[in-house]
Write an enzyme that holds these catalytic residues in place. Structure first.
Site, PDB file in Angstrom:
ATOM      1  N   HIS A 110      14.585  35.043   8.340  1.00 61.68           N
ATOM      2  CA  HIS A 110      15.347  33.807   8.114  1.00 61.68           C
ATOM      3  C   HIS A 110      16.808  34.062   8.484  1.00 61.68           C
ATOM      4  O   HIS A 110      17.219  35.202   8.694  1.00 61.68           O
ATOM      5  CB  HIS A 110      15.223  33.353   6.661  1.00 61.68           C
TER       6      HIS A 110
HETATM    7  C1  T46 Z   1      18.290  37.958   2.547  1.00 67.20           C
HETATM    8  C2  T46 Z   1      17.507  39.216   2.511  1.00 67.20           C
HETATM    9  C3  T46 Z   1      18.334  40.431   2.852  1.00 67.20           C
HETATM   10  C4  T46 Z   1      15.642  33.888  -5.944  1.00 67.20           C
HETATM   11  O1  T46 Z   1      15.096  33.147  -6.771  1.00 67.20           O
HETATM   12  N1  T46 Z   1      16.922  34.326  -6.144  1.00 67.20           N
HETATM   13  C5  T46 Z   1      17.561  35.144  -5.264  1.00 67.20           C
HETATM   14  O2  T46 Z   1      18.737  35.506  -5.497  1.00 67.20           O
HETATM   15  C6  T46 Z   1      16.859  35.555  -4.077  1.00 67.20           C
HETATM   16  C7  T46 Z   1      17.535  36.466  -3.075  1.00 67.20           C
HETATM   17  C8  T46 Z   1      15.577  35.122  -3.894  1.00 67.20           C
HETATM   18  N2  T46 Z   1      14.979  34.310  -4.812  1.00 67.20           N
HETATM   19  C9  T46 Z   1      13.582  33.904  -4.603  1.00 67.20           C
HETATM   20  C10 T46 Z   1      13.288  33.118  -3.351  1.00 67.20           C
HETATM   21  C11 T46 Z   1      11.847  33.480  -3.054  1.00 67.20           C
HETATM   22  O3  T46 Z   1      11.000  32.653  -3.817  1.00 67.20           O
HETATM   23  O4  T46 Z   1      12.811  35.100  -4.503  1.00 67.20           O
HETATM   24  C12 T46 Z   1      11.735  34.907  -3.593  1.00 67.20           C
HETATM   25  C13 T46 Z   1      11.742  35.960  -2.497  1.00 67.20           C
HETATM   26  O5  T46 Z   1      12.832  35.689  -1.598  1.00 67.20           O
HETATM   27  P1  T46 Z   1      12.728  35.931  -0.031  1.00 67.20           P
HETATM   28  O6  T46 Z   1      11.347  35.769   0.428  1.00 67.20           O
HETATM   29  O7  T46 Z   1      13.798  35.087   0.618  1.00 67.20           O
HETATM   30  O8  T46 Z   1      13.133  37.488   0.074  1.00 67.20           O
HETATM   31  P2  T46 Z   1      13.487  38.331   1.379  1.00 67.20           P
HETATM   32  O9  T46 Z   1      13.383  39.757   0.986  1.00 67.20           O
HETATM   33  O10 T46 Z   1      12.728  37.888   2.555  1.00 67.20           O
HETATM   34  O11 T46 Z   1      15.052  37.967   1.671  1.00 67.20           O
HETATM   35  C14 T46 Z   1      16.073  38.343   0.745  1.00 67.20           C
HETATM   36  C15 T46 Z   1      17.039  37.182   0.501  1.00 67.20           C
HETATM   37  O12 T46 Z   1      16.299  36.033   0.079  1.00 67.20           O
HETATM   38  C16 T46 Z   1      17.829  36.810   1.732  1.00 67.20           C
HETATM   39  O13 T46 Z   1      18.928  36.000   1.353  1.00 67.20           O
HETATM   40  O14 T46 Z   1      19.192  37.817   3.357  1.00 67.20           O
HETATM   41  O15 T46 Z   1      16.817  39.438   1.266  1.00 67.20           O
END
Ligand code: T46
Length: 143
Positions: free
Chosen positions: A51
């Site tokens: 993303h």
């Molecule tokens: C990024 C990379 C480096 C929350 O509820 N609060 C939070 O602060 C974050 C970061 C995520 N979430 C929720 C959103 C999703 O339902 O946790 C779940 C997993 O998030 P995501 O699939 O976006 O995780 P990554 O590892 O793909 O990405 C994360 C960050 O979301 C993103 O901002 O830049 O780490």
């Protein structure tokens, strides 16, 4: 093009006592921190991220293990290896990012410029390319 960059964190210590790395607002990091999170227990070979952020800026570091971060401005992809607790990667808004877990037990720590907001995410690569084509971000102007 790539305005994201590695920062070598200031570090104190010795092989006898161990090491302490740190960063400080304005001296090492240009945005005030509004959120801290960390990602762990990720199986080796897993890819996360996929993303871009419209506005969010973040500093990423890996205190233990090895994680590859690929950033993509829509034209070029650049890979960074977080393989030392002394290295941190500044990832600006407007870059597609992918994170690859290379070693078991690797932890990714992140400080972010803003609170969690799902509307700031662009999770579709073609949509990201449209933002790039429309000039939503001026990567040349950043920092
Ligand atoms: C990024 C990379 C480096 C929350 O509820 N609060 C939070 O602060 C974050 C970061 C995520 N979430 C929720 C959103 C999703 O339902 O946790 C779940 C997993 O998030 P995501 O699939 O976006 O995780 P990554 O590892 O793909 O990405 C994360 C960050 O979301 C993103 O901002 O830049 O780490």
């Amino acid at each position: 093009m790539d305005k994201n960059h590695l920062i070598y964190l200031r570090t104190e210590g010795s092989a006898e006592r161990g090491y302490l790395s740190f960063f400080e607002l304005n001296r090492d990091l240009q945005f005030p921190i509004k959120r801290v999170y960390y990602i762990y227990d990720v199986p080796v070979g897993i890819k996360r991220g996929m993303h871009a952020h419209k506005k969010l800026q973040q500093l990423l570091w890996c205190p233990c293990g090895e994680i590859e971060i690929v950033v993509d401005d829509g034209k070029e992809r650049v890979s960074y290896l977080l393989d030392s607790p002394k290295k941190a990667l500044l990832v600006l808004n407007g870059y597609w990012r992918e994170m690859y877990w290379k070693k078991e037990g690797s932890v990714l720590c992140v400080v972010a410029s803003d609170y969690y907001d799902e509307t700031d995410y662009i999770r579709d690569y073609n949509e990201f390319l449209k933002y790039v084509e429309e000039g939503y971000w001026d990567h040349e102007d950043q920092l």
